[in-house]
Design an enzyme around this catalytic site. Structure first.
Site, short mmCIF file in Angstrom:
data_model
loop_
_atom_site.label_atom_id
_atom_site.label_comp_id
_atom_site.label_asym_id
_atom_site.label_seq_id
_atom_site.Cartn_x
_atom_site.Cartn_y
_atom_site.Cartn_z
N GLU B 30 -1.02 -9.53 8.40
CA GLU B 30 -1.56 -10.85 8.72
C GLU B 30 -1.05 -11.88 7.72
O GLU B 30 -1.06 -11.62 6.52
CB GLU B 30 -3.09 -10.81 8.67
CG GLU B 30 -3.69 -9.86 9.69
CD GLU B 30 -5.02 -9.28 9.23
OE1 GLU B 30 -5.62 -9.80 8.27
OE2 GLU B 30 -5.46 -8.28 9.83
N GLU B 60 -6.07 -4.43 12.30
CA GLU B 60 -5.65 -3.47 11.27
C GLU B 60 -5.23 -2.14 11.88
O GLU B 60 -4.27 -1.51 11.43
CB GLU B 60 -6.75 -3.25 10.24
CG GLU B 60 -6.83 -4.34 9.18
CD GLU B 60 -7.39 -5.64 9.71
OE1 GLU B 60 -7.94 -5.66 10.83
OE2 GLU B 60 -7.29 -6.66 9.00
N PHE B 83 -6.73 -6.42 2.03
CA PHE B 83 -7.70 -5.89 1.07
C PHE B 83 -7.82 -4.40 1.41
O PHE B 83 -7.88 -4.04 2.59
CB PHE B 83 -9.08 -6.54 1.24
CG PHE B 83 -9.20 -7.90 0.60
CD1 PHE B 83 -8.55 -9.00 1.14
CD2 PHE B 83 -9.99 -8.09 -0.53
CE1 PHE B 83 -8.66 -10.26 0.56
CE2 PHE B 83 -10.10 -9.34 -1.12
CZ PHE B 83 -9.45 -10.43 -0.57
N ALA B 84 -7.90 -3.56 0.40
CA ALA B 84 -8.03 -2.12 0.65
C ALA B 84 -9.22 -1.85 1.55
O ALA B 84 -9.21 -0.90 2.36
CB ALA B 84 -8.20 -1.37 -0.67
N PHE B 86 -10.28 -3.52 4.13
CA PHE B 86 -9.99 -3.68 5.56
C PHE B 86 -9.19 -2.51 6.09
O PHE B 86 -9.19 -2.25 7.30
CB PHE B 86 -9.21 -4.97 5.82
CG PHE B 86 -9.83 -6.21 5.26
CD1 PHE B 86 -11.19 -6.28 5.00
CD2 PHE B 86 -9.06 -7.33 5.00
CE1 PHE B 86 -11.76 -7.43 4.47
CE2 PHE B 86 -9.62 -8.48 4.48
CZ PHE B 86 -10.97 -8.54 4.21
N HIS B 129 -15.07 -6.47 -0.35
CA HIS B 129 -13.73 -6.94 -0.74
C HIS B 129 -13.36 -6.47 -2.14
O HIS B 129 -12.58 -7.15 -2.82
CB HIS B 129 -13.66 -8.47 -0.71
CG HIS B 129 -13.66 -9.10 0.64
ND1 HIS B 129 -14.78 -9.16 1.43
CD2 HIS B 129 -12.69 -9.71 1.36
CE1 HIS B 129 -14.50 -9.80 2.56
NE2 HIS B 129 -13.25 -10.13 2.54
#
Ligand SMILES: Cc1ncc(C[n+]2csc(CCOP(=O)(O)OP(=O)(O)O)c2C)c(N)n1
Ligand SMILES: Cc1ncc(C[n+]2csc(CCOP(=O)(O)OP(=O)(O)O)c2C)c(N)n1
Ligand SMILES: [Mg+2]
Ligand SMILES: [Mg+2]
Lengths: 332, 323, 332, 323
Positions: B30, B60, B83-84, B86, B129
């Site tokens: 994204e 994702e 972000f890990a 997601f 997050h």
């Protein structure tokens, strides 16, 4: 020009709510930029106030609401206390989540606001589930479930809508289409005729509305909410609006033309439009300005109160994790 | 020639060079067309075009799955998860599909992928997050797990990850994007080799990712007090450099493992357990782990601080171990 | 009655492929039930042979294919060796996956078959990704991506189709609608007008076909495959069929009426229909029976060969996990 | 009154009784109306109707998320994931939403859910239908992790899980559905208490889930040889009964942890690390773990056997420890 039977009281209330939302967010922005008191990201809904105000005006206080990372407006419209909300943005003990959640996890269960969500699309099936719970409990509440245009490209959109339709659940899905997904024009990454067409293919009654016309939103929402409350069937509302600000408060939105953005804002701001409507209905500019000033005063006070509040006690980081096997500082 | 780079910039440079060298390398995620949320892809769209620096819908699962499909036919995707946290939306794709395909299909396929997952606590980002889940991936056969802590390693390991024919879970720490350091492009990296970040023979401190930077600082403080700590930065958790750790603990007799992630079930347990299995009772002091308590990452800064493994905590625990 | 310009050669080839698929699965069933040599679950596509044969007839050998847990037919139609397939079902060294995958992970990359999948819906975006890879490589292959009617209720359906449409990828999605999701009638858990309507809402050209009419399937598939190859745009095919057997070979399907099932089988078996078509086109019953016998003989031999094969060497469990950090027996 | 039940039947009975006692308890999952894939819901549709014994579309993410939504408004869902592997399709929902909601919202919400995930190797089910990922869930704050091994525990722990106001990841082992054993409905279960499966003072064997059954068998063989093994079945991994393990190892001086899941990053590492941290060098022999090698679960039965932790392996390793 407004119709003869125009409901001035409702129109005024809608404007008031939109002004309060905008004033809240302007203060939040000041808290972040001027005061440097908001450490986490906040996502402003400047320009999108009409769908929050218009849809939620159709709800009862005991109805339920779920929202997104861009959820201040929805939360306020549902009746949450702006001081507790602002305190949450500042990470204070008096915040509605005790300072543990911040803007992206704002929630006020007392007014039926079951939470913003930091994961795009995640609340869609959760909201369907809240309606599923209502069905099991057998009462007549309904659920309103907000999300953005970017959220329709994640799987939970399909799974959640199908779920609501299959189990005949009392939930209104509202897609707030502000044309943007962070720095990406949503249209460039979205195939097909859009949110409403997708919802229709999943068996839901599906409507579109000019989401910057708060009266139109309120009318359609009233209709949909009544239908849902009576039929216990889900429905879908696609509200077209525009994100006036950057994605987060620190995003300068340099990926789009500032001039075009300004032109859109000048031509189609939901608050200005409603002010015009009310002037057309005979309200004086002074009256309208007074509404704005009251909203601003309320939110300035909210920020002041939030600033005065203490940070949560350190030990609270170990509270409300779980009952069984609750963590201790020495747990490792 | 050694140059100074940021942690983010080093990976960007490695990726750029890899894309210049091999037209099959591409990246997808994204907002990549505008440089990515943390600027880790800045300039690549302009240099390589939108096919090779691809935006993505907020999907994702499809980002992960589609990149995998494209890897199976011979391209080499670099996948950005933003972000890990997601990336958890693509867990079936990573664990049940990507990690298993080569084996399930009897060796017919490969998944040469770099899966970038910016991890860790950063600026009051709260519970969704901020997570560090490196121990999950170390537990999954088929995956390689990279946890670089310096610009040098983020350069060399990114290159190695892109060159690898295995899926590499590449965990960059969000808190150190701006850290500057020298990068020697000719320094080679070989998987499963640790880096000694500080020499010492009184105690062994094992760490990785940003926590290794704190461990190095702690060692400096300890050195001033006359305590010699060998700091071992594992750099990759699978494979991991057992031998370096075993050799060091055999010398020092004291082991401290420090990581940002939750201690319970963290990879520190694997390190301590392995050392204890191999060395038995040959310790001068019982080994110790430092990790987050088993609580959630809060928003308020003072609460967030309660969960951090700080330089001070490492110093204090090291002192206790050496008493 | 068949048209004057009926292509007997093609019709015969389609029947041959369907007979081979059925014969393969009958032998697999015997291997499982009679011989107890198949330990894992196998899912038979009895009654669904037409979509496998009809669609895949339109492909080139270098085109790519992805399938589901019910993937024997697709794999065979793409050109895989039935002996290697049967050996895989029996977990033998000569299996197409060296005995490591079994029925649910059958794959033959040499013929472009990139794998069955044990997770419903998972291959949908993976297949889109294979097409994405083709686009990046710049060649003219296409991908065919099979899945069941139950798979359209998982998120990857939406994400995968949107992906293919947004990136304009050469992939044909084929939903084999056999009306069942394990023991559940799919219709009871699926809202809206169905698979094709969903695909259309996601921007894909979308067609439906009587999936038990192999000629109709082949005609439409040829058209779709040509369009995809030329336009490099995805398309969707909804093939209506019926699952004649239980969900797995050991499922007696006691949740549905045996009589109704039998009536459906008697009235609408794709192989019987094609035999009638060919008889109408002038082929003799003997010729048709010979096709069946040849298929049966081939698959009996395949099972015999598979049975004679050795199990894989124990050490192969440590091979093909990964290059870096490859496991060793003492790795723990 | 004690009755004989199967492992599957015991959980079914517990669920039935809980549904009878509390109209807010309901269950949801694919095919439940026909009794569930393993018959774990047999008869419930007939007794409680389709609202409370709900089928589901093949939508693991929505099953998990919708049940969570329904839990937030005050119902008590039992969620069926069919195979633990498929639950990976609902990872964001479990980890980012369910486990975190109560904390993120400052205590405003609860997620009283039982999330059933049948786990483990069973009948050549290969890599996507055989996994044991209990260590993942033990690592996640907010989750309770149940790993029952006997009919008695599957009865009492199911009851306790339904009664809990926390989300409970409830991992039943597919290989023992048909195991029979006595069930005393009055035996209470309290979270984080282990069960002694065999007494002995020469060595401590810690295990859980089906592997605990093998550990008990191994202890019987060892007893015949004069080696006394105390077998501790943890029953839940979070919370876990540290005290029972520490007390036992303090007595025996020898520790063996055995589990079916992959050894690297498995929960056995947590057990060994914790004991070593607390007891330091007070071991008669270096502790040992037995778990699967870091490979994928294959289809061919002989290959599958290569990854199993067998009774024989436990016996052999225990002997080595006691030499
Ligand atoms: C699963 C997931 N992916 C990515 C993100 C990062 N992200 C946060 S907001 C956002 C854009 C969302 O767009 P939309 O749904 O249209 O909502 P808007 O921000 O416009 O209100 C993205 C990509 C996220 N939070 N969750
Ligand atoms: C994600 C996931 N959920 C559940 C299952 C269990 N399962 C295997 S096949 C099947 C039914 C699938 O129905 P459909 O997609 O129509 O394919 P069919 O079996 O009819 O060919 C189910 C539920 C699975 N394999 N994967
Ligand atoms: Mg948007
Ligand atoms: Mg089906």
């Amino acid at each position: 020009m407004t119709a003869a039977n125009y409901d001035t009281a409702r129109g005024t209330a809608l404007l008031e709510m939109m002004e309060r939302i905008r004033a809240f967010e302007r203060q939040a922005e000041l808290a972040a930029i001027r005061d440097q008191l908001v450490l986490g990201a906040i996502h402003l809904s400047l320009g999108q106030e009409a769908s929050a105000a218009g849809v939620i005006a159709a709800l009862r206080r005991d109805d339920l609401l779920l929202s997104t990372h861009r959820g201040h407006g929805h939360t306020l419209a549902k009746g949450a206390d702006p001081t507790a909300m602002m305190a949450e943005l500042l990470g204070r003990e008096t915040g509605c989540c005790g300072g543990k959640g911040g803007s992206m996890h704002i929630a006020d269960f007392d007014v039926g606001m079951l939470g913003a969500n930091g994961v795009v699309s995640a609340n869609i099936p959760i909201g369907a589930g809240a309606a599923h719970g209502i069905k099991l409990l057998g009462d007549d509440r309904i659920v309103v479930n907000f999300f953005g245009d970017g959220a329709i490209n994640r799987g939970p959109f399909l799974e959640g809508l199908n779920w609501a339709a299959v189990f005949e659940l009392p939930v209104l899905f509202v897609c707030e289409d502000n044309e943007w997904s962070a720095t990406t024009r949503t249209a460039t990454m979205t195939a097909g005729a859009g949110a409403a067409a997708r919802a229709q293919s999943l068996g839901l009654r599906s409507e579109s509305v000019d989401g910057n016309d708060v009266e139109a939103v309120a009318d359609l929402a009233r209709d949909l909410v009544d239908a849902i409350r009576n039929s216990r069937q889900p429905a879908f509302l696609h509200a077209r609006t525009f994100r006036q600000s950057g994605h987060t408060y620190f995003d300068p939105a340099s990926y789009r033309s500032q001039a075009e953005t300004q032109a859109r804002i000048d031509a189609d701001d939901p608050i200005e439009r409603q002010r015009e409507t009310l002037q057309g209905a005979g309200l004086a500019k002074d009256q309208l300005d007074a509404i704005r000033q009251a909203a601003e005063a309320e939110m300035v006070a909210a920020l002041e109160a939030a600033k005065a509040a203490a940070f949560p006690p350190d030990e609270s980081v170990f509270a409300d994790v779980q009952d069984i096997g609750s963590p201790e500082r020495e747990a490792f | 020639m050694t140059r100074s780079m940021t942690y983010a910039g080093a990976a960007l440079e490695a990726l750029r060079e890899a894309m210049q060298a091999d037209p099959k390398v591409w990246c997808v995620g994204e907002d990549l067309g505008r440089g990515g949320v943390f600027g880790q892809y800045k300039g690549l769209r302009e240099e390589f075009g939108e096919l090779r620096v691809s935006d993505a819908p907020i999907s994702e699962a499809a980002i992960m799955a589609a990149a995998f499909g494209a890897a199976m036919v011979g391209t080499r995707p670099v996948v950005e998860m933003r972000f890990a946290d997601f990336a958890l939306c693509a867990t079936d794709e990573l664990i049940n599909q990507i990690a298993k395909a080569r084996f399930m299909f009897g060796g017919q396929s490969r998944a040469p992928m770099v899966i970038r997952k910016p991890m860790g606590m950063w600026r009051s980002s709260a519970a969704q997050h901020s997570q560090s889940l490196e121990s999950w991936y170390a537990h999954i056969p088929g995956l390689v797990v990279a946890v670089p802590s310096t610009p040098q390693d983020n350069y060399a390991m990114m290159k190695a990850a892109i060159a690898a024919d295995d899926p590499v879970v590449y965990l960059e720490h969000k808190n150190i994007w701006a850290n500057e350091g020298p990068v020697d492009p000719d320094e080679t990296y070989s998987w499963g080799t640790a880096r000694q970040r500080h020499a010492g023979s009184d105690l062994t401190i094992v760490s990785w990712s940003d926590c290794a930077n704190r461990a190095e600082l702690a060692a400096k403080t300890l050195a001033a007090e006359g305590i010699g700590a060998e700091v071992i930065d594992l750099r990759s958790l699978w494979p991991w450099d057992k031998q370096a750790v075993l050799d060091s603990v055999a010398r020092s007799g004291r082991l401290l493992v420090a990581h940002e992630s939750v201690a319970v079930g963290g990879f520190g347990a694997e390190v301590v357990a392995t050392v204890c299995e191999r060395l038995g009772g040959a310790f001068k002091a019982a080994p110790r782990r430092l990790g987050a308590p088993r609580s959630l990452i809060p928003y308020a800064p003072n609460l967030e601080d309660q969960l951090r493994v700080t330089t001070d905590m490492i110093v204090t625990t090291a002192r206790e171990l050496c008493q």
